[in-house]
Enzyme design. Structure first.
Site, mmCIF file in Angstrom:
data_model
loop_
_atom_site.group_PDB
_atom_site.id
_atom_site.type_symbol
_atom_site.label_atom_id
_atom_site.label_comp_id
_atom_site.label_asym_id
_atom_site.label_seq_id
_atom_site.Cartn_x
_atom_site.Cartn_y
_atom_site.Cartn_z
ATOM 1 N N GLN A 40 -5.815 2.013 -3.721
ATOM 2 C CA GLN A 40 -6.778 2.702 -3.177
ATOM 3 C C GLN A 40 -7.900 1.105 -2.900
ATOM 4 O O GLN A 40 -8.620 0.485 -3.020
ATOM 5 C CB GLN A 40 -7.279 3.801 -2.903
ATOM 6 N N LYS A 48 -3.212 11.051 1.371
ATOM 7 C CA LYS A 48 -1.882 10.635 1.418
ATOM 8 C C LYS A 48 -0.883 11.799 0.066
ATOM 9 O O LYS A 48 0.304 12.316 0.676
ATOM 10 C CB LYS A 48 -2.099 9.237 0.480
ATOM 11 N N ASP A 94 3.054 -0.145 0.395
ATOM 12 C CA ASP A 94 1.401 -0.806 0.534
ATOM 13 C C ASP A 94 2.185 -2.108 1.334
ATOM 14 O O ASP A 94 1.784 -2.372 2.387
ATOM 15 C CB ASP A 94 0.377 -1.082 0.137
#
Ligand code: NAP
Length: 294
Positions: A97, A53, A120
């Site tokens: 994460q 990422k 997200d």
């Protein structure tokens, strides 16, 4: 005829190309999009995901930060860190994460990310927007389902009026995928571990989406000839190789289109994270944000 490959790396490249002018417009307004990742503990795989990422951010000109906390840190420390990231005007996206080490309240942490920075798309407001049918409150749709729909669109595969079968019902992947497809006019069946006769359901799919995390779950006999097969699963085989949920070689003989693993949905998920970060930055800057679906 063997299936055509839905190449996630190539389609992601198109997504990045479409983001470049949007980032340039932001920079002209004095805004560089910024993304922060909070990682708590983390195995080699999730550290690799974070590195991917960050690399994607760097390559396209997005500022990024990674905040690493030890697996034995307190939940309060993690929440304090999220508060700081939420307040930091340099950042337009904040992600936690997953997976988290045992003992952490995943829901609490995910709900602590500011809605407008929830790139997200896991905040209940954004997920609720999917239920409402208009995308997330701020248009921030979970990255993996958004990546799948973007791939289908890019390949010119019709969604409306088709029967999609989604295997998996997690909020961030299977359920969000099903909602996004319903919103796009598909008729959707959702299967999970309690579904009797998975094969019969799968075989009715025009678009079959596997998101179970079980290598070899979807065999060729479950695929209707000519179906589009999307493999979201990522599984580490005993010999160390990565595999999806679909038996790829045999499935290629039945499907019309298929995603490989690796190189299918994975790169699209990262591209959608970057797209959501740009969208979030545009909203902060007061620019009219286009739809997150590229
Ligand atoms: P998850 O939370 O573990 O959910 C798995 C889902 O699959 C559950 O709904 C489960 O049913 C269902 N399932 C498990 N075994 C099954 C079986 N034998 N038959 C039918 N359904 C079954 O996982 P997730 O977070 O949704 O992720 C799913 C997979 O996608 C994982 O491999 C993950 O690594 C991968 N993934 C990939 C990307 C990407 O970018 N490519 C992104 C995110 C996730 P129950 O609900 O009944 O338990």
């Amino acid at each position: 005829m063997p299936a055509l490959i839905l190449d996630g790396v190539a389609i992601a490249r198109h997504v990045y190309a479409s983001l470049k002018p949007r980032i340039a417009a932001l920079v002209q307004c004095g805004v560089q999009p910024g993304l922060a990742a909070l990682q708590i503990g983390g195995n080699a795989a999730s550290r690799l995901y974070v590195r991917n990422k960050v690399r994607a951010c760097t390559e396209i000109g997005i500022y990024s930060e990674v905040h690493q906390l030890d697996a034995d840190c307190t939940e309060t420390a993690a929440l304090t860190m999220l508060e700081q990231l939420n307040r930091n005007p340099r950042l337009h996206g904040v992600i936690v994460q997953l997976p988290l080490p045992p003992g952490f309240d995943v829901r609490r942490l995910l709900q602590s990310v500011a809605i407008e920075k929830d790139v997200d798309g896991f905040n209940w407001s954004n997920l609720g927007g999917l239920v409402d049918g208009h995308g997330g409150l701020k248009g921030l749709t979970p990255c993996t389902p958004l990546g799948v729909v973007t791939m289908l669109d890019h390949a010119g595969i019709t969604i409306e009026g088709r029967h999609a079968v989604v295997i998996g019902r997690s909020p961030s992947v299977g359920k969000s995928m099903a909602l996004l497809l319903i919103n796009r006019g598909a008729t959707v069946t959702v299967c999970h571990s309690k579904t009797p006769d998975l094969t019969a359901h799968a075989f009715r799919a025009d678009i079959l989406i596997a998101a179970a995390g079980r290598a070899g779950l979807v065999t060729a006999d479950m695929i209707k000839p000519g179906a589009v097969v999307i493999d979201i699963g990522i599984n580490r085989l005993p010999d160390g190789r990565l595999a999806g949920d679909v038996t790829f070689a045999a499935a290629c003989e039945r499907a019309s289109w298929i995603t490989p693993v690796p190189g299918g949905v994975g790169p699209m998920t990262v591209a959608m994270l970057i797209a959501n970060t740009v969208t979030a930055a545009e909203r902060t800057a007061g620019l009219r944000a286009p739809s997150a679906v590229v």
